[in-house]
Design an enzyme around this catalytic site. Sequence first.
Site, mmCIF file in Angstrom:
data_model
loop_
_atom_site.group_PDB
_atom_site.id
_atom_site.type_symbol
_atom_site.label_atom_id
_atom_site.label_comp_id
_atom_site.label_asym_id
_atom_site.label_seq_id
_atom_site.Cartn_x
_atom_site.Cartn_y
_atom_site.Cartn_z
ATOM 1 N N LYS A 1 0.973 -1.287 -0.037
ATOM 2 C CA LYS A 1 0.049 -0.057 -0.170
ATOM 3 C C LYS A 1 1.025 1.101 0.135
ATOM 4 C CE LYS A 1 -1.701 -1.575 3.900
ATOM 5 N NZ LYS A 1 -3.130 -1.551 3.634
ATOM 6 N N ARG A 2 0.361 2.455 -0.167
ATOM 7 C CA ARG A 2 1.047 3.559 0.149
ATOM 8 C C ARG A 2 1.736 3.725 1.233
ATOM 9 N NH1 ARG A 2 0.812 7.822 -4.216
ATOM 10 N NH2 ARG A 2 2.187 8.749 -2.471
ATOM 11 N N LYS B 1 -0.124 4.072 8.250
ATOM 12 C CA LYS B 1 -0.328 2.537 7.767
ATOM 13 C C LYS B 1 0.644 1.665 8.399
ATOM 14 C CE LYS B 1 -2.120 4.195 3.077
ATOM 15 N NZ LYS B 1 -3.490 3.507 3.183
ATOM 16 N N LYS C 1 -9.054 -7.337 -1.238
ATOM 17 C CA LYS C 1 -8.622 -7.937 -2.364
ATOM 18 C C LYS C 1 -7.920 -9.420 -2.003
ATOM 19 C CE LYS C 1 -7.961 -3.623 -4.633
ATOM 20 N NZ LYS C 1 -7.167 -2.405 -4.656
#
Length: 812
Positions: free
Chosen positions: A544-545, A550, A656
Amino acid sequence: MFSNKEMFKQALVEKLKTNFGKKVETASEYDTYRALGALVKDEITKKWMETEERYQKDQTKQVYYFSMEFLMGRLLGNNLLNMNLLELVQDGLEDLGLSLDSLEENENDAGLGNGGLGRLAACFLDSLASLNLAGHGYGMRYRYGMFDQHIIDGKQVELPDEWLSKDFIWEVRRPEDAIEVKYEGYVDFKEDSSGNWKFEYVDYEKIRAVPYDVPIVGYNNETVNTLRLWSAEATTEDIMVRAKRKNEMGYFLNHRRALESVSEFLYPDDSTEEGRRLRLKQEYFLVSAGVQSIIQSFEKTGLPWSAFSDKTAIHINDTHPALVIPELMRILVDEKGLGWDQAWEITQSVVSYTNHTTLSEALESWPVNTVRTLLPRLFMIIEEINERFCQALWKTYPGDFDRIANLAIVADGQVKMAHLSIVGSHSINGVAKLHTEILKKREMKSFYETFPSKFNNKTNGITHRRWLMHANKPLSNLITEAIGDQWMNEPDRLKDLLKKKEDLSFLDRLDDVKQNNKIALADWVKETQGITVDPQSIFDVHIKRLHGYKRQLLNALHIMHLYNELKADPTLDMVPRTFFFGAKAASGYYFAKKVIQLINRIAAVINKDDEVNDKIKVVFLPNYSVSTAEKIIPASNVSEQISTASKEASGTGNMKFMMNGALTIGTMDGANVEIHDLVGDENIYTFGLSSEEVLEYYRTGGYSSKQVSDQDERLRHTLEQLIHYSPFSKGEMDFQPIYEALINHNDEYFVLKDFADYVMAQRKVSQDYQNKRLWNAKSLVNIAQSGHFSSDRTIQEYASQIWNIERVQMLK
Ligand code: 26V
């Protein structure tokens, strides 16, 4: 339509000859890719025209999804799948000694987005078309998309993404539909004979917006919608007017470059005044071109303005296109002669808005001066909207200055785009249940109190066509074998898989599929990175970014800790694991780049240390993108979704992975909460502070990262390795800023606070993985429950609850 393999082969041979003057045997893969693309596009174009004609004939209500980002990835495979041509083409190509997989590699990703928000827009387009809904995307045709990331000396280096260096074969340039967008200048106003004010915009600069249309093919149906991408062009004529005055060629070229720079880059550098102004210019470019073209099509219907909102819905993806509100007002009032109140009612009922983040640093606001000088007429309209809104508030809350100042659209010298979006639309939604609750109860509490009925939730989704049927054909086939193929049209039916939960031979086959995907990923990693990874190890993936919240850093510190454990006792019985990372950091985000450097350092140390590298390995996959995600996700066992609770609005990567049978290790954040609700405690590994706890700490303080580290020897040691001599620091001060953020700045994202709990959750993962049957059953439950996260469900909710549109009935 080439209805059989032989016809297809013949058509391909013919296309190669007529378009490229080549024979199959001598054509390059790129030529063959283009010939195949051209063939598929011919097929698509027929349906595309028919869809357009049908919409016009039936005067179907149209939805326009405005987004500064559409992270489309590659289109060939998906278009073949949706056109129902995949198998036929695959077989035909094989006969000719060609492979579809390798032809697909010739397509550049259309990387016109940063991350989750842009990919969501792309999934939504796929669902709109697949559900026979008349919904189109309006976006920017950036000359350079998301930068190309290289890792040099362990650090991120950004190179421009020259995606248009190869033809983008799917687009159609439509110069006849070009629109003029106007900036700067000033506004003259005078009273006309009947006492009404008339506004005239003079001495402006104009830029030509040329649309490029990309067909969006529905799955196995007759619908082909449109993604319309706008490109800035200067006409010679426009420039010459000024060039003559200056009388020099250099001026001509410079001026053209300046005008065309509007659609040059995705998200230009917003750390400088110049960059920010350009970003606003881009936003207005999309908005003005888009709204004008919508109005033009509506006028062709001959319907009165009172019917506009029955025939049109405009959705804004975050606040970036929020200027649609004053732009629509400007056109209706200034150009079409409607009264303010009627125009306002139309605008509000047409526009709806999605919020994608509560991070304050990501909420857009523009200095009044910038808006006033760049968009003088729009600024007047924004002020008028603000004035009327504040007056209405005054009536409801007389004397409550604080509340009104808090809600105002223009305040403290800034135009607040979220406020404008809420006031000017009829619906505002969050992207997961938790996120929407946080919006209502905290971040937008006063607005929620003022307009409770506007707020609603639409939990995000992903298209199961790209992310399961296309990215993971072996799994898709196995599912169909078990439960039939209805799940492809009704993804909720994946639940039927639950009946296989105790079927040991089915679970073994599920395991085989995963194992083969892991081998394929291992081969690709070997080929592209030169790193050997063990497909028997747990594939633990964090893609992910890169952002503080995060918490890639939490994962990295955990790996350092495992390394320390193994070095202390090389005989330690540890379930082998390969940690994969993929992440781009914004070019100006210093801390994020340091974390990338740390991960690459950890990889370098561990991978070459024979004492540990049969137990743990670390792979940083450069240039994470849609097409790499499609290779990585089907091969994953563990999905890292470890954001600081309350910070990740939804997450879509989590969905996903789940759909591809990976188990989540995650915090109770964003849509993880809903994954947890669906699969139950025993099929997900949750850990860490809750969002309430995090928000409470932010409000009242009481967290000391130093104290946490002092009390945990593992952490203390690991953190010291960042700043003192260690294999990771190599005696340099490269990672001092990370240490400082964690200790001196009290660890804004609670990395240290959640460390111990994360270590425990990871141990549980390792333990459970050893029991293959147990693990595979958990994996199966995740796949079975993932249908809920198909973007078809999400889009159906938007369609019926926000846009008020119905599926178009069609005869095949
Ligand atoms: C933007 C910025 C820009 C300035 C610096 C920091 C920063 C941090 C975050 C963002 C995010 C902007 C909006 C966005 O992309 N949100 C993502 O939207 C996804 C789709 O709804 C959602 O799944 C992600 O959780 C959310 O972060």
